[in-house]
Scaffold this active site. Structure first.
Site, mmCIF file in Angstrom:
data_model
loop_
_atom_site.group_PDB
_atom_site.id
_atom_site.type_symbol
_atom_site.label_atom_id
_atom_site.label_comp_id
_atom_site.label_asym_id
_atom_site.label_seq_id
_atom_site.Cartn_x
_atom_site.Cartn_y
_atom_site.Cartn_z
ATOM 1 N N ARG A 117 0.712 -1.132 0.195
ATOM 2 C CA ARG A 117 -0.046 -0.090 0.038
ATOM 3 C C ARG A 117 0.824 1.325 0.127
ATOM 4 O O ARG A 117 0.681 2.208 -0.944
ATOM 5 C CB ARG A 117 -1.114 -0.161 1.381
ATOM 6 C CG ARG A 117 -1.890 0.856 1.316
ATOM 7 C CD ARG A 117 -2.696 0.594 2.462
ATOM 8 N NE ARG A 117 -3.233 -0.756 2.539
ATOM 9 C CZ ARG A 117 -4.360 -1.178 1.947
ATOM 10 N NH1 ARG A 117 -5.089 -0.358 1.435
ATOM 11 N NH2 ARG A 117 -4.655 -2.377 2.123
ATOM 12 N N THR A 118 1.708 1.284 0.926
ATOM 13 C CA THR A 118 2.543 2.655 0.980
ATOM 14 C C THR A 118 3.710 2.810 -0.267
ATOM 15 O O THR A 118 3.610 3.682 -0.745
ATOM 16 C CB THR A 118 3.478 2.483 2.414
ATOM 17 O OG1 THR A 118 2.636 2.351 3.309
ATOM 18 C CG2 THR A 118 4.278 3.646 2.581
ATOM 19 N N LYS A 170 22.914 -10.458 1.448
ATOM 20 C CA LYS A 170 24.040 -11.011 1.811
ATOM 21 C C LYS A 170 24.846 -10.259 2.515
ATOM 22 O O LYS A 170 26.216 -10.625 2.727
ATOM 23 C CB LYS A 170 24.904 -10.588 0.369
ATOM 24 C CG LYS A 170 24.431 -11.377 -1.006
ATOM 25 C CD LYS A 170 24.795 -11.147 -2.307
ATOM 26 C CE LYS A 170 23.929 -11.153 -3.428
ATOM 27 N NZ LYS A 170 24.234 -10.360 -4.470
ATOM 28 N N ARG A 230 11.483 2.156 3.730
ATOM 29 C CA ARG A 230 10.749 1.402 4.672
ATOM 30 C C ARG A 230 11.755 0.204 5.047
ATOM 31 O O ARG A 230 12.396 -0.515 4.299
ATOM 32 C CB ARG A 230 9.642 0.635 3.930
ATOM 33 C CG ARG A 230 8.929 -0.338 5.061
ATOM 34 C CD ARG A 230 7.599 0.429 5.385
ATOM 35 N NE ARG A 230 6.610 -0.520 5.872
ATOM 36 C CZ ARG A 230 5.371 -0.376 6.305
ATOM 37 N NH1 ARG A 230 5.203 1.144 6.091
ATOM 38 N NH2 ARG A 230 4.645 -0.921 6.874
ATOM 39 N N HIS A 271 6.112 6.723 11.147
ATOM 40 C CA HIS A 271 5.713 6.678 9.454
ATOM 41 C C HIS A 271 5.185 8.038 9.414
ATOM 42 O O HIS A 271 3.873 8.231 9.324
ATOM 43 C CB HIS A 271 4.591 5.432 9.812
ATOM 44 C CG HIS A 271 4.249 5.115 8.491
ATOM 45 N ND1 HIS A 271 4.736 5.645 7.219
ATOM 46 C CD2 HIS A 271 3.090 4.236 7.752
ATOM 47 C CE1 HIS A 271 4.215 5.198 6.105
ATOM 48 N NE2 HIS A 271 3.157 4.323 6.563
#
Ligand SMILES: [Zn+2]
Lengths: 305, 155
Positions: free
Chosen positions: A54-55, A83, A104, A132
């Protein structure tokens, strides 16, 4: 007001009252005129170390309405992070390829750290349980749009107030506008004391409830959050309370005509579908507002408006 | 108690530092935190001593040692009531109560296991704040969590 150009947005507290209003005003302009090719020739990196469809789509949509290009990854699975590359190295590398990084990351505080090592501005699209800020700004936009103003509103926050990061940021931001807070939650998911300290230090009032119906006639905004079973130390308690924080259409009868229901989405079952057709339901429009707000933030940080 | 008998309790030092007015139950924590148990300095200490201010107090005297600001911050976090006395040739050169710094950097671990400072190679950084009850807390610059005194853990 300090110039927003070139500044990272990590936490909602990075912006003062005036800067928040400036972003909301810009977003209003993008709502009226969404397609503005001001980001032509710019490259935005979108680094999603954990998936949040969504974001991510909301940001990508914002970039594309502005005519910019986007590069990046949607989960850490396929990247060098797997890695064992450090966050610093990833950020330094990607900053060579882009004008701004949207990130994010599941680690608390990773966005602040990234903003300190990165030569290009960072927009935090969620750092673990911490912040957020673009969600917070779109919530503020939705509140202002439906109530006409952000000043002195009565906001009721319902559900998981202990772990719900969006409600914590929203309390911090609304404290700049003189809100009265009504916290509705089961005993074990009450608002943390650090957040209540914030309210008190701002000289504002909060009230706590366990019954959602108590706030129905008072609230200007009902901010719903999801209650997750795994948050309860005692599964029996969850069984007891899980249905008490579900909003049904019939419960809205005693609410003000101007009241609106917000939810950060995705919802599971905390708002029944019969609420969707009620004009007081605003959560889908709220998600749409997210694109205008993100357009505004991108334009402000890149200094294009 | 006359002055002479009081002094006998913990011997005088020629050069070095006296940490006085430590809450008696914090005495051993201060010693451990400053790694005094591993140092080569001459150290005298007493706990459970009479004090007008505290009832019971601890005192530590370290020969030929003067503390850096970072170490003084540590003392202030554990024993905010402590007094630091610097001695030169049996004379008091400087005497002041420790005070909490505005920021605490590198010396304290963040109590949030999901904090970036516990996951990546990032030095910790806290601001010292008071909550609405006036309790001292450390607010992490990165994860923004606030931690109470009981959760303070030194590297
Ligand atoms: Zn932290």
């Amino acid at each position: 007001m300090k110039d927003l150009k070139g500044r990272s947005l990590v936490s909602i507290t990075d912006y003062n009252r005036e800067e928040i209003i400036h972003i909301l005003d810009m977003a209003e302009d993008f709502e009226k005129n969404q397609r503005q090719q001001i980001l032509g020739g710019h490259v935005i990196a979108s680094l999603f170390f954990e998936p949040s469809t969504r974001t991510r789509l909301s940001f990508e949509s914002a970039v594309q309405y502005l005519g910019g290009s986007i590069i990046g990854f949607a989960s850490a699975d396929t990247t060098s992070v797997r890695k064992g590359e450090s966050l610093k190295d990833t950020i330094l590398t990607v900053s060579n390829y882009s004008d701004l990084i949207v990130m994010r990351n599941p680690t608390d505080g990773s966005a602040r750290y990234a903003s300190e090592v990165s030569p290009v501005p960072i927009i935090n699209a969620g750092d673990g349980a911490n912040q957020h800020p673009t969600q917070c700004l779109l919530d503020l936009y939705s509140i202002r749009k439906t109530q006409g103003s952000l000043d002195n509103i009565h906001i009721a926050m319902i559900g998981d107030l202990k772990y719900g990061r969006t409600v914590h940021s929203l309390v911090q931001a609304l404290s700049l506008f003189g809100a009265t807070f009504h916290f509705v939650s089961p005993e074990s998911l009450k608002m943390p004391s650090a957040v209540k300290t914030w309210v008190k230090k701002a000289g504002l009032e909060y009230h706590q409830y366990t019954d959602i119906m108590d706030i129905m006639p008072i609230a200007d905004i009902l901010y719903m959050t999801r209650i997750q079973g795994e948050r309860f130390p005692d599964p029996l308690e969850y069984e007891k309370v899980k249905n008490s924080y579900i909003l049904e259409n019939s419960m809205l009868e005693t609410s003000k005509d101007s009241m609106r229901v917000l939810h950060p989405l995705p919802r599971v079952n905390e708002i029944t579908e019969d609420v969707d057709d009620n004009p007081k339901a605003y959560y889908f429009q709220q998600a749409k507002n997210g694109v205008y707000v993100r357009q505004a933030i991108l334009a402000a940080i890149l200094g294009l408006k | 108690m006359d002055k002479k008998r009081k002094e006998l309790k913990v011997s005088a030092i020629r050069n070095g530092t006296v940490i006085d007015h430590i809450p008696t139950e914090k005495s051993f924590q201060v010693i451990n935190m400053l790694n005094l148990n591993e140092s080569n300095h001459q150290i005298y200490f007493g706990t459970g001593l009479e004090s007008k201010k505290f009832g019971k107090k601890g005192i530590i005297k370290i020969s030929d040692k003067y503390f850096a600001d970072e170490e003084i911050s540590k003392i202030a976090l554990v024993a905010p009531s402590a007094t630091l006395i610097e001695i030169f040739d049996y004379e008091v050169r400087k005497k002041e109560s420790v005070h909490l710094p505005e920021r605490v950097e590198k010396i304290v671990r963040c109590f949030n296991p999901k904090c970036v400072t516990n996951i990546q190679d990032v030095p910790t950084n806290f601001s010292v704040i008071n909550d609405h009850k006036g309790q001292m807390k450390l607010a992490c610059h990165y994860c923004e969590k606030t931690m109470a005194k009981e959760n303070i853990d030194f590297f």
